[in-house]
Scaffold this motif. Structure first.
Motif, PDB file in Angstrom:
ATOM      1  N   ASP A  77      -2.221   2.674  10.780  1.00  0.00           N
ATOM      2  CA  ASP A  77      -1.213   3.512  11.446  1.00  0.00           C
ATOM      3  C   ASP A  77      -0.727   2.864  12.734  1.00  0.00           C
ATOM      4  OD1 ASP A  77      -1.082   5.543   9.587  1.00  0.00           O
ATOM      5  OD2 ASP A  77      -2.597   6.784  10.565  1.00  0.00           O
ATOM      6  N   LYS A  78      -1.670   2.330  13.504  1.00  0.00           N
ATOM      7  CA  LYS A  78      -1.324   1.729  14.797  1.00  0.00           C
ATOM      8  C   LYS A  78      -0.369   0.552  14.625  1.00  0.00           C
ATOM      9  CE  LYS A  78      -4.295  -0.840  17.024  1.00  0.00           C
ATOM     10  NZ  LYS A  78      -5.462  -1.285  17.815  1.00  0.00           N
ATOM     11  N   HIS A  79      -0.598  -0.238  13.591  1.00  0.00           N
ATOM     12  CA  HIS A  79       0.251  -1.405  13.348  1.00  0.00           C
ATOM     13  C   HIS A  79       1.414  -1.101  12.410  1.00  0.00           C
ATOM     14  CE1 HIS A  79      -2.313  -4.180  15.535  1.00  0.00           C
ATOM     15  NE2 HIS A  79      -3.357  -3.647  14.944  1.00  0.00           N
ATOM     16  N   LYS A  80       1.560   0.209  12.055  1.00  0.00           N
ATOM     17  CA  LYS A  80       2.686   0.660  11.220  1.00  0.00           C
ATOM     18  C   LYS A  80       2.753  -0.115   9.906  1.00  0.00           C
ATOM     19  CE  LYS A  80       5.514   2.406  15.032  1.00  0.00           C
ATOM     20  NZ  LYS A  80       4.452   2.323  16.042  1.00  0.00           N
ATOM     21  N   ILE A  81       1.623  -0.171   9.216  1.00  0.00           N
ATOM     22  CA  ILE A  81       1.518  -0.919   7.966  1.00  0.00           C
ATOM     23  C   ILE A  81       1.777   0.005   6.777  1.00  0.00           C
ATOM     24  CG2 ILE A  81       0.011  -2.327   6.510  1.00  0.00           C
ATOM     25  CD1 ILE A  81       0.607  -3.660   9.128  1.00  0.00           C
TER      26      ILE A  81
ATOM     27  N   LYS B  49       0.807  12.049   2.763  1.00  0.00           N
ATOM     28  CA  LYS B  49       1.421  12.706   1.609  1.00  0.00           C
ATOM     29  C   LYS B  49       1.281  11.796   0.391  1.00  0.00           C
ATOM     30  CE  LYS B  49       4.812  15.228   4.402  1.00  0.00           C
ATOM     31  NZ  LYS B  49       6.242  15.426   4.710  1.00  0.00           N
ATOM     32  N   PRO B  50       0.342  12.097  -0.504  1.00  0.00           N
ATOM     33  CA  PRO B  50       0.136  11.231  -1.670  1.00  0.00           C
ATOM     34  C   PRO B  50       1.221  11.403  -2.721  1.00  0.00           C
ATOM     35  CG  PRO B  50      -1.472  13.030  -1.644  1.00  0.00           C
ATOM     36  CD  PRO B  50      -0.643  13.186  -0.417  1.00  0.00           C
TER      37      PRO B  50
ATOM     38  N   THR C 248       7.746   4.410   0.898  1.00  0.00           N
ATOM     39  CA  THR C 248       6.534   3.681   1.298  1.00  0.00           C
ATOM     40  C   THR C 248       6.788   2.861   2.556  1.00  0.00           C
ATOM     41  OG1 THR C 248       5.900   3.522  -1.039  1.00  0.00           O
ATOM     42  CG2 THR C 248       4.741   2.097   0.515  1.00  0.00           C
ATOM     43  N   LEU C 249       7.932   2.189   2.606  1.00  0.00           N
ATOM     44  CA  LEU C 249       8.277   1.393   3.787  1.00  0.00           C
ATOM     45  C   LEU C 249       8.459   2.271   5.016  1.00  0.00           C
ATOM     46  CD1 LEU C 249       8.591  -0.915   1.783  1.00  0.00           C
ATOM     47  CD2 LEU C 249      10.712  -1.564   2.949  1.00  0.00           C
ATOM     48  N   ALA C 250       9.012   3.471   4.817  1.00  0.00           N
ATOM     49  CA  ALA C 250       9.209   4.394   5.934  1.00  0.00           C
ATOM     50  C   ALA C 250       7.901   5.049   6.365  1.00  0.00           C
ATOM     51  CB  ALA C 250      10.220   5.468   5.545  1.00  0.00           C
ATOM     52  N   GLN C 251       6.851   4.863   5.552  1.00  0.00           N
ATOM     53  CA  GLN C 251       5.509   5.404   5.833  1.00  0.00           C
ATOM     54  C   GLN C 251       5.506   6.930   5.946  1.00  0.00           C
ATOM     55  OE1 GLN C 251       3.630   2.880   9.007  1.00  0.00           O
ATOM     56  NE2 GLN C 251       5.423   1.618   8.591  1.00  0.00           N
ATOM     57  N   THR C 252       6.376   7.555   5.161  1.00  0.00           N
ATOM     58  CA  THR C 252       6.388   9.015   5.109  1.00  0.00           C
ATOM     59  C   THR C 252       5.512   9.536   3.973  1.00  0.00           C
ATOM     60  OG1 THR C 252       8.434   8.863   3.825  1.00  0.00           O
ATOM     61  CG2 THR C 252       8.648   9.270   6.185  1.00  0.00           C
ATOM     62  N   ALA C 253       5.068   8.635   3.080  1.00  0.00           N
ATOM     63  CA  ALA C 253       4.168   9.010   1.992  1.00  0.00           C
ATOM     64  C   ALA C 253       3.481   7.748   1.477  1.00  0.00           C
ATOM     65  CB  ALA C 253       4.928   9.707   0.865  1.00  0.00           C
ATOM     66  N   VAL C 254       2.429   7.937   0.658  1.00  0.00           N
ATOM     67  CA  VAL C 254       1.692   6.787   0.124  1.00  0.00           C
ATOM     68  C   VAL C 254       1.555   6.912  -1.385  1.00  0.00           C
ATOM     69  CG1 VAL C 254       0.393   6.183   2.188  1.00  0.00           C
ATOM     70  CG2 VAL C 254      -0.483   7.962   0.707  1.00  0.00           C
ATOM     71  N   PRO C 255       1.964   5.896  -2.144  1.00  0.00           N
ATOM     72  CA  PRO C 255       1.753   5.911  -3.592  1.00  0.00           C
ATOM     73  C   PRO C 255       0.259   5.888  -3.912  1.00  0.00           C
ATOM     74  CG  PRO C 255       3.363   4.238  -2.962  1.00  0.00           C
ATOM     75  CD  PRO C 255       2.714   4.707  -1.707  1.00  0.00           C
ATOM     76  N   VAL C 256      -0.140   6.600  -4.964  1.00  0.00           N
ATOM     77  CA  VAL C 256      -1.547   6.668  -5.373  1.00  0.00           C
ATOM     78  C   VAL C 256      -1.671   6.199  -6.815  1.00  0.00           C
ATOM     79  CG1 VAL C 256      -3.521   8.182  -5.764  1.00  0.00           C
ATOM     80  CG2 VAL C 256      -2.045   8.556  -3.779  1.00  0.00           C
ATOM     81  N   LEU C 257      -2.586   5.238  -7.030  1.00  0.00           N
ATOM     82  CA  LEU C 257      -2.908   4.746  -8.361  1.00  0.00           C
ATOM     83  C   LEU C 257      -4.411   4.867  -8.552  1.00  0.00           C
ATOM     84  CD1 LEU C 257      -0.645   2.608  -6.959  1.00  0.00           C
ATOM     85  CD2 LEU C 257      -0.479   1.973  -9.351  1.00  0.00           C
ATOM     86  N   CYS C 258      -4.887   4.649  -9.788  1.00  0.00           N
ATOM     87  CA  CYS C 258      -6.317   4.798 -10.032  1.00  0.00           C
ATOM     88  C   CYS C 258      -6.776   3.791 -11.064  1.00  0.00           C
ATOM     89  CB  CYS C 258      -6.652   6.227 -10.466  1.00  0.00           C
ATOM     90  SG  CYS C 258      -5.873   6.738 -12.014  1.00  0.00           S
ATOM     91  N   GLY C 259      -8.105   3.634 -11.158  1.00  0.00           N
ATOM     92  CA  GLY C 259      -8.672   2.703 -12.121  1.00  0.00           C
ATOM     93  C   GLY C 259     -10.134   2.442 -11.833  1.00  0.00           C
ATOM     94  N   SER C 260     -10.667   1.430 -12.472  1.00  0.00           N
ATOM     95  CA  SER C 260     -12.043   0.992 -12.255  1.00  0.00           C
ATOM     96  C   SER C 260     -12.066  -0.523 -12.277  1.00  0.00           C
ATOM     97  CB  SER C 260     -12.977   1.548 -13.340  1.00  0.00           C
ATOM     98  OG  SER C 260     -14.249   0.946 -13.246  1.00  0.00           O
ATOM     99  N   ALA C 261     -12.170  -1.122 -11.102  1.00  0.00           N
ATOM    100  CA  ALA C 261     -12.158  -2.583 -11.027  1.00  0.00           C
ATOM    101  C   ALA C 261     -13.371  -3.169 -11.737  1.00  0.00           C
ATOM    102  CB  ALA C 261     -12.119  -3.026  -9.561  1.00  0.00           C
ATOM    103  N   LEU C 262     -14.531  -2.544 -11.575  1.00  0.00           N
ATOM    104  CA  LEU C 262     -15.744  -3.076 -12.196  1.00  0.00           C
ATOM    105  C   LEU C 262     -15.643  -3.071 -13.718  1.00  0.00           C
ATOM    106  CD1 LEU C 262     -18.608  -4.153 -11.678  1.00  0.00           C
ATOM    107  CD2 LEU C 262     -19.423  -1.797 -11.837  1.00  0.00           C
ATOM    108  N   LYS C 263     -14.999  -2.029 -14.263  1.00  0.00           N
ATOM    109  CA  LYS C 263     -14.830  -1.934 -15.714  1.00  0.00           C
ATOM    110  C   LYS C 263     -13.515  -2.542 -16.186  1.00  0.00           C
ATOM    111  CE  LYS C 263     -18.702   0.265 -16.248  1.00  0.00           C
ATOM    112  NZ  LYS C 263     -19.863  -0.379 -16.884  1.00  0.00           N
TER     113      LYS C 263
END
Length: 729
Positions: free
Chosen positions: A183-187, A217-218, A318-333
């Motif tokens: 947040d501080k670095h506006k990433i 906001k997801p 996403t660039l405006a940082q008003t919300a964040v995309p959410v994905l899912c999975g299992s890296a180990l599997k």
């Protein structure tokens, strides 16, 4: 090669570089590791841009179009699966030809010996690879609180980040820390809910924790097909397709993408249609351009809205940082990583979409591949690379091609109103975003095996400090011993081990001690006179000052001057006074710890003509020390935020143990089948806690610590501490 630096080349107007350090020993260790790679059995693919027999031009390999570059970091709480996710990303992109494993100690980015032994990330590692025509510069960052600075100095040069979550735990303690740093670095960032195959994994719980704890906001771009042992794939909400991984595939490369059909998946299609409509409405609320499109052409039927239009809108949000995309999975599997790579290229920004104004050209450059480096002739804006030979730079420095370019940029910033510059020649110094270095909370003595090895130890510590600014080294004025100051037990332990492995020095550490601070509780006055003759010159200073406590917290003393003193005070005398006051505040009268939260007023100052500034400084310092000794004094101890995750069966013994450690429990949350104990505990009471917690809970509990602030000790505890210290002395 004396030094190796990692930096980010940003773009547009100012010629400058962001610098992070890696010292010569790290290079030597890296070269050794290159030889060990064959023994470890890892297979590496060709350079980015070389896919099979498809050999691209050298220019396209080194300098891809800036719009096709993604500079990203992987960040998370410890054990959320950052490094495993990174390993899968490297494998599917063709960077490696075999899957590395944290438990086996053969991952690409965890290449330090300490990282492989402990199964944790300690130092950030950069890797460059290609994915579907995009150049991705990826940095895997640590999740342990002792190495928070590693995350800080990486985020400031990145354009985007992937926040990895344990789907069974959701937002954890260190997740909050790295999220605040971003947040501080506006990433701009996207969320990857990892470990969907884990027992207790809950997509809805993890999403709700993002909403509640991170206040984000997801945007649900995927939904899981199954959870825990039944997890087998994901559904793409944007395109209404299901992605199923072949259960017989060993490496997760074999998966199929199928459109959802009414005949085969009526219930799932209904659920995803509702989720897609909700996503469209959510994005429309956040993006006016998309709202106009939806209300104009597709208001009657959202199903007709092309996926590309929705993806473009999600990118803007996403660039405006008003919300964040959410994905899912299992890296180990090996499930869900390829769509994550697609999302990185689709939703995170290129360097030209970030508001930087830097550009640079340098003589010798290397492309990073974790602990391997390939020399390249040139580099364009937006890339991350290494440079060799800068001996006088430190983490956080900005390098410019010339002083004139920096001054020109500074003047332009003033004209455009982009930056406010104070007087006193601030405009002569162009400083780009620096690194906030936290104060150390632990310290101990460190000694070489012999006096003859002291210069070697000094060199090693100097190099490690430049690489890790959160490590502080100082000399005890009374004993002459070297004092090592760090962020935690693990931090100091790792430094000790690195000195042995990388510099060949068997050093000895004294007992670990807490970095206390001191303050005063009342107002006191003191007067002092220094009268000394050196040669034929008399130095005479008389000082009267007042020290009092501050209601607000301040690490440095607040210095004020009486009107009668301020009007005749030269700049040189003022600097001498402030140097003396700061020097006196470095060691308090109780423990020799730094003094904080004090205000000092200089009421009277008489200086004999010809008196040197050094004598002024010495007299002022001695006078303040006299005042501090007269005052009512208070020891301040570091207070830690503590979060313990424990099963119900072991909750009672954990709470009983914390009560004995002067712990203050704030709340006990329920997280799936576990209890999460949140509270405060003094740092002095938590040393060695990991071993005790393992014993109490049969190894089933985990905990996270973060410095909260400094609090006053109660009189009984303060008296006990002073008695212990006087007994030791």
């Amino acid at each position: 090669m004396s030094n190796l630096r990692i930096f980010a080349v940003n773009h547009k107007k100012i010629s400058s570089l962001h610098i992070n350090n890696m010292c010569s020993s790290k290079i030597r260790a890296s070269l050794k590791r290159l030889r060990l790679r064959a023994l470890l059995g890892r297979n590496y693919s060709s350079l980015p841009g070389l896919i099979g027999n498809d050999i691209k031009s050298l220019h396209s390999i080194i300098n891809p179009p800036i719009a096709k570059i993604r500079n990203i970091g992987i960040m998370a709480h410890i054990d959320a699966g950052k490094t495993t996710t990174t390993e899968r990303i490297l494998y599917y992109s063709g960077y490696t030809r075999s899957l590395g494993d944290v438990d086996d100690g053969d991952t690409v980015t965890d290449f330090m010996a300490q990282e492989r032994e402990r199964g944790i990330t300690i130092q950030s590692a950069a890797v460059t690879f290609d994915w579907k025509g995009y150049r991705i510069n990826l940095i895997d960052t640590p999740g342990h609180v002792d190495f928070t600075l590693e995350v800080e100095r990486c985020l400031r040069v990145l354009d985007g980040a992937v926040a990895v979550f344990d789907a069974s735990a959701g937002v954890e303690a260190q997740t909050l820390t790295v999220w605040r740093q971003a947040d501080k670095h506006k990433i701009p960032r996207i969320c990857f809910l990892n470990k969907m195959d884990k027992i207790g994994a809950s997509f809805n719980y993890a999403v709700e924790s993002i909403r509640e704890k991170l206040k984000a906001k997801p945007l649900l771009l995927q939904l899981p097909i199954g959870e825990g042992k039944t997890f087998k794939g994901v559904v793409d909400v944007v395109s209404k397709e299901k992605l199923l991984w072949n259960p017989n595939s060993d490496d997760g490369k074999d998966f199929e993408r199928k459109p959802l059909l009414e005949m085969s998946d009526p219930e799932l299609l209904k659920e995803i249609t509702e989720a897609r409509n909700a996503l469209i409405e959510q994005v429309a609320d956040l993006d006016d351009e998309f709202a106009d499109l939806v209300l104009g052409e597709f208001s009657e039927n959202f199903d007709l809205l092309p996926a590309e239009k929705l993806q473009t809108a999600v990118h803007r949000v996403t660039l405006a940082q008003t919300a964040v995309p959410v994905l899912c999975g299992s890296a180990l599997k090996n499930k869900g990583v390829q769509p994550l790579l697609d999302a990185i290229t689709m939703y995170l920004p290129s360097p030209e979409e970030r508001n930087y104004e830097f550009l640079e050209r340098i003589s010798r450059l290397l492309l990073p591949f974790a602990d391997q480096h390939v020399e390249i002739p040139s580099l364009t804006a937006g890339n991350i690379a290494l440079t060799v030979g800068l001996k006088n730079t430190a983490t956080g420095d900005t390098i410019v091609s010339s002083k004139s370019s920096a001054l020109a940029a500074c003047r332009r910033a003033e004209r455009e109103g982009e930056k406010k510059h104070r007087q006193n020649n601030e405009a002569e110094r162009l400083l780009l975003a620096g690194v906030e270095i936290p104060e150390p909370v632990f310290f101990c003595t460190i000694e070489p095996p012999s006096v003859a090895k002291q210069p070697d130890l000094d060199h090693a510590l100097k190099c490690l400090q430049r690489e890790d600014p959160s490590l502080k080294v100082k000399l005890d004025p009374d004993s002459g011993q070297t004092i090592l100051c760090g962020m935690g037990e693990l931090h100091i332990e790792i430094i000790h081990d690195r000195i042995k492995r990388e510099y060949g020095l068997e050093t000895y550490l004294g007992p670990l001690q807490v970095a206390y601070r001191e303050t005063i509780l009342n107002s006191v006055r003191a007067t002092d006179t220094l009268d000394r003759t050196l040669g034929d010159r008399r130095h005479l200073v008389t000082v009267e000052l007042e020290a009092k406590s501050l209601e607000t917290s301040s690490l440095l003393p607040v210095i004020e001057y009486a009107a009668s003193v301020a009007e005749d005070l030269s700049q040189a005398s003022r600097e001498a006074i402030e140097n003396g006051l700061h020097s006196a505040c470095l060691q308090g009268p109780l423990l020799g710890s730094p003094i904080q939260d004090v205000a000092i007023t200089l009421h009277s100052l008489v200086i004999h003509p010809g008196t040197s500034t050094a004598m002024i400084s010495a007299c002022v310092s001695r006078c303040l020390q006299k005042a501090l000794k007269k005052a009512d004094k208070q020891i301040l101890e570091p207070l830690m935020n503590l979060e313990v995750t424990v099963t119900r069966d072991y909750l009672s013994p954990v709470l009983a143990d914390l009560a004995q450690r002067r712990g203050n429990i704030q709340e006990i949350q329920t997280r799936q089948d576990n209890k999460v104990v949140i509270g405060f505990v003094p740092l002095a009471e938590i040393m060695g806690y990991s071993t005790v917690l393992r014993t109490l809970t049969s190894g089933s509990a985990t905990f996270a610590l973060e410095l909260s602030d400094y609090q006053a000790m109660n009189p009984q505890d303060q008296s006990t501490l002073l008695s212990q210290r006087s007994g030791l002395s």
